[in-house]
Scaffold this motif. Sequence first.
Motif, PDB file in Angstrom:
ATOM      1  N   LEU A   1      16.434  -1.609   1.104  1.00  0.00           N
ATOM      2  CA  LEU A   1      15.286  -1.330   0.064  1.00  0.00           C
ATOM      3  C   LEU A   1      15.487  -1.177  -1.373  1.00  0.00           C
ATOM      4  CD1 LEU A   1      13.998   1.158   2.944  1.00  0.00           C
ATOM      5  CD2 LEU A   1      13.205  -1.010   2.522  1.00  0.00           C
ATOM      6  N   GLY A   2      16.345  -1.904  -1.874  1.00  0.00           N
ATOM      7  CA  GLY A   2      16.761  -1.797  -3.069  1.00  0.00           C
ATOM      8  C   GLY A   2      17.247  -0.642  -3.760  1.00  0.00           C
ATOM      9  N   GLY A   3      17.671   0.262  -3.024  1.00  0.00           N
ATOM     10  CA  GLY A   3      18.312   1.518  -3.263  1.00  0.00           C
ATOM     11  C   GLY A   3      17.256   2.492  -3.719  1.00  0.00           C
ATOM     12  N   LYS A   4      16.144   2.391  -2.923  1.00  0.00           N
ATOM     13  CA  LYS A   4      15.019   3.364  -3.080  1.00  0.00           C
ATOM     14  C   LYS A   4      15.267   4.587  -1.835  1.00  0.00           C
ATOM     15  CE  LYS A   4      11.102   0.598  -4.507  1.00  0.00           C
ATOM     16  NZ  LYS A   4      11.821  -0.956  -4.443  1.00  0.00           N
ATOM     17  N   ASP A   5      14.824   5.558  -2.096  1.00  0.00           N
ATOM     18  CA  ASP A   5      14.842   6.767  -1.313  1.00  0.00           C
ATOM     19  C   ASP A   5      13.892   6.476  -0.096  1.00  0.00           C
ATOM     20  OD1 ASP A   5      16.232   8.081  -3.680  1.00  0.00           O
ATOM     21  OD2 ASP A   5      14.824   9.831  -3.713  1.00  0.00           O
ATOM     22  N   TRP A   6      14.329   7.220   0.746  1.00  0.00           N
ATOM     23  CA  TRP A   6      13.542   7.032   2.123  1.00  0.00           C
ATOM     24  C   TRP A   6      13.480   8.017   2.860  1.00  0.00           C
ATOM     25  CZ3 TRP A   6      17.045   6.437   5.814  1.00  0.00           C
ATOM     26  CH2 TRP A   6      18.252   5.721   5.315  1.00  0.00           C
ATOM     27  N   TRP A   7      12.603   8.430   3.865  1.00  0.00           N
ATOM     28  CA  TRP A   7      12.448   9.234   5.210  1.00  0.00           C
ATOM     29  C   TRP A   7      12.654   8.322   6.121  1.00  0.00           C
ATOM     30  CZ3 TRP A   7      13.177  14.442   5.794  1.00  0.00           C
ATOM     31  CH2 TRP A   7      12.822  15.228   4.842  1.00  0.00           C
TER      32      TRP A   7
ATOM     33  N   GLY B   1      10.252   7.731 -13.844  1.00  0.00           N
ATOM     34  CA  GLY B   1      10.643   8.711 -12.720  1.00  0.00           C
ATOM     35  C   GLY B   1       9.693   9.431 -11.967  1.00  0.00           C
ATOM     36  N   ARG B   2       8.308   9.201 -12.130  1.00  0.00           N
ATOM     37  CA  ARG B   2       7.314   9.905 -11.438  1.00  0.00           C
ATOM     38  C   ARG B   2       6.965   9.165 -10.371  1.00  0.00           C
ATOM     39  NH1 ARG B   2       5.497  14.205 -13.620  1.00  0.00           N
ATOM     40  NH2 ARG B   2       5.462  14.600 -15.862  1.00  0.00           N
ATOM     41  N   ALA B   3       6.979  10.161  -9.199  1.00  0.00           N
ATOM     42  CA  ALA B   3       6.477   9.535  -7.970  1.00  0.00           C
ATOM     43  C   ALA B   3       5.233   8.797  -7.812  1.00  0.00           C
ATOM     44  CB  ALA B   3       6.636  10.548  -6.823  1.00  0.00           C
ATOM     45  N   LEU B   4       5.154   7.456  -7.297  1.00  0.00           N
ATOM     46  CA  LEU B   4       3.870   6.834  -7.167  1.00  0.00           C
ATOM     47  C   LEU B   4       3.381   6.878  -5.787  1.00  0.00           C
ATOM     48  CD1 LEU B   4       5.094   3.543  -8.989  1.00  0.00           C
ATOM     49  CD2 LEU B   4       3.694   5.421  -9.826  1.00  0.00           C
ATOM     50  N   GLY B   5       4.141   7.248  -4.771  1.00  0.00           N
ATOM     51  CA  GLY B   5       3.858   7.304  -3.482  1.00  0.00           C
ATOM     52  C   GLY B   5       4.934   6.718  -2.573  1.00  0.00           C
ATOM     53  N   SER B   6       4.651   6.458  -1.286  1.00  0.00           N
ATOM     54  CA  SER B   6       5.667   6.295  -0.405  1.00  0.00           C
ATOM     55  C   SER B   6       4.846   4.869   0.421  1.00  0.00           C
ATOM     56  CB  SER B   6       5.772   7.099   0.760  1.00  0.00           C
ATOM     57  OG  SER B   6       6.445   8.211   0.178  1.00  0.00           O
TER      58      SER B   6
ATOM     59  N   GLU C   1       0.926  -1.075   0.204  1.00  0.00           N
ATOM     60  CA  GLU C   1       0.127  -0.111   0.110  1.00  0.00           C
ATOM     61  C   GLU C   1       0.887   1.194   0.142  1.00  0.00           C
ATOM     62  OE1 GLU C   1      -3.279   2.300   2.938  1.00  0.00           O
ATOM     63  OE2 GLU C   1      -2.955   0.213   3.278  1.00  0.00           O
ATOM     64  N   LEU C   2       0.517   2.120  -0.759  1.00  0.00           N
ATOM     65  CA  LEU C   2       1.554   3.469  -0.990  1.00  0.00           C
ATOM     66  C   LEU C   2       0.481   4.525  -0.569  1.00  0.00           C
ATOM     67  CD1 LEU C   2       3.038   3.214  -4.534  1.00  0.00           C
ATOM     68  CD2 LEU C   2       3.792   2.485  -2.366  1.00  0.00           C
ATOM     69  N   ILE C   3       1.233   5.476   0.189  1.00  0.00           N
ATOM     70  CA  ILE C   3       0.490   6.829   0.709  1.00  0.00           C
ATOM     71  C   ILE C   3       0.877   8.029  -0.157  1.00  0.00           C
ATOM     72  CG2 ILE C   3       0.122   5.942   3.113  1.00  0.00           C
ATOM     73  CD1 ILE C   3       2.556   7.708   3.698  1.00  0.00           C
TER      74      ILE C   3
ATOM     75  N   ASP D   1      19.068  11.056  -9.467  1.00  0.00           N
ATOM     76  CA  ASP D   1      19.673  12.298  -9.981  1.00  0.00           C
ATOM     77  C   ASP D   1      18.430  13.086 -10.532  1.00  0.00           C
ATOM     78  OD1 ASP D   1      22.267  11.946  -9.333  1.00  0.00           O
ATOM     79  OD2 ASP D   1      22.680  10.511 -10.872  1.00  0.00           O
ATOM     80  N   ASP D   2      17.437  12.721 -10.650  1.00  0.00           N
ATOM     81  CA  ASP D   2      16.191  13.425 -11.297  1.00  0.00           C
ATOM     82  C   ASP D   2      15.075  13.001 -10.575  1.00  0.00           C
ATOM     83  OD1 ASP D   2      14.165  14.105 -13.299  1.00  0.00           O
ATOM     84  OD2 ASP D   2      16.036  15.224 -14.085  1.00  0.00           O
ATOM     85  N   TYR D   3      14.275  13.912 -10.335  1.00  0.00           N
ATOM     86  CA  TYR D   3      12.875  13.850  -9.688  1.00  0.00           C
ATOM     87  C   TYR D   3      11.784  14.259 -10.693  1.00  0.00           C
ATOM     88  CZ  TYR D   3      15.273  12.129  -5.657  1.00  0.00           C
ATOM     89  OH  TYR D   3      16.088  11.591  -4.892  1.00  0.00           O
ATOM     90  N   SER D   4      10.587  13.713 -11.137  1.00  0.00           N
ATOM     91  CA  SER D   4       9.503  14.189 -11.828  1.00  0.00           C
ATOM     92  C   SER D   4       8.360  14.345 -10.941  1.00  0.00           C
ATOM     93  CB  SER D   4       9.297  13.287 -12.905  1.00  0.00           C
ATOM     94  OG  SER D   4      10.393  13.133 -13.821  1.00  0.00           O
ATOM     95  N   VAL D   5       8.626  15.428 -10.129  1.00  0.00           N
ATOM     96  CA  VAL D   5       7.594  16.025  -9.327  1.00  0.00           C
ATOM     97  C   VAL D   5       6.661  17.019 -10.101  1.00  0.00           C
ATOM     98  CG1 VAL D   5       7.008  16.770  -7.050  1.00  0.00           C
ATOM     99  CG2 VAL D   5       9.135  15.533  -7.367  1.00  0.00           C
TER     100      VAL D   5
END
Length: 173
Positions: free
Chosen positions: A115-121, A137-142, A2-4, A27-31
């Motif tokens: 975590l497979g090299g994913k970004d995290w908080w 590269g588009r964010a799907l959620g966390s 589940e993604l938030i 190196d790039d974020y499609s936000v």
Amino acid sequence: MELISSAERNQLFESFARDAFRLELRDDYSVPLEEGPYERWLAGVVDNTFMDSWLSMIRQLTQAGRTVRRVRVATQPHTPYIRWEHESTHLNEEAGEQIRWLRRHELPQGLSFPLGGKDWWLFDDKLLAVGHFDDAGRALGSEVIGDPDTVAECARVRDLLWNSATRHSEYKP
């Protein structure tokens, strides 16, 4: 899994007590929120007003004694997106966020990212919000993770990278 949403993830900032840490590995974020300001920056026009609500939240958190930190791991030479981030990072720091940089080729040898090299908080060494992105590269959620072993491994990597990274004020792209 589940993604938030980003908005739901930002609500986690209301509940942490001591420390929030972000690891950025892309190196790039499609936000979507950043698309217009980024395109204008590429054209030579600086417009960082899209950051106002984030910076306001960071000010409130840090003035209340909480710590917000991040390490940005970046490939050399920098992508235009990373150059844009670097140019606006002083705003994050003025709001109280602590940001350090680490060149990808200077990562500690043998480091394996959880975590497979994913970004995290990481919030208070208790809870993770792991970023998921599509192929473009588009964010799907966390994904929110509280597994103690995973959290502990991320805290270990955080400490290693934080101590290896260069303060923003000293980092020269």
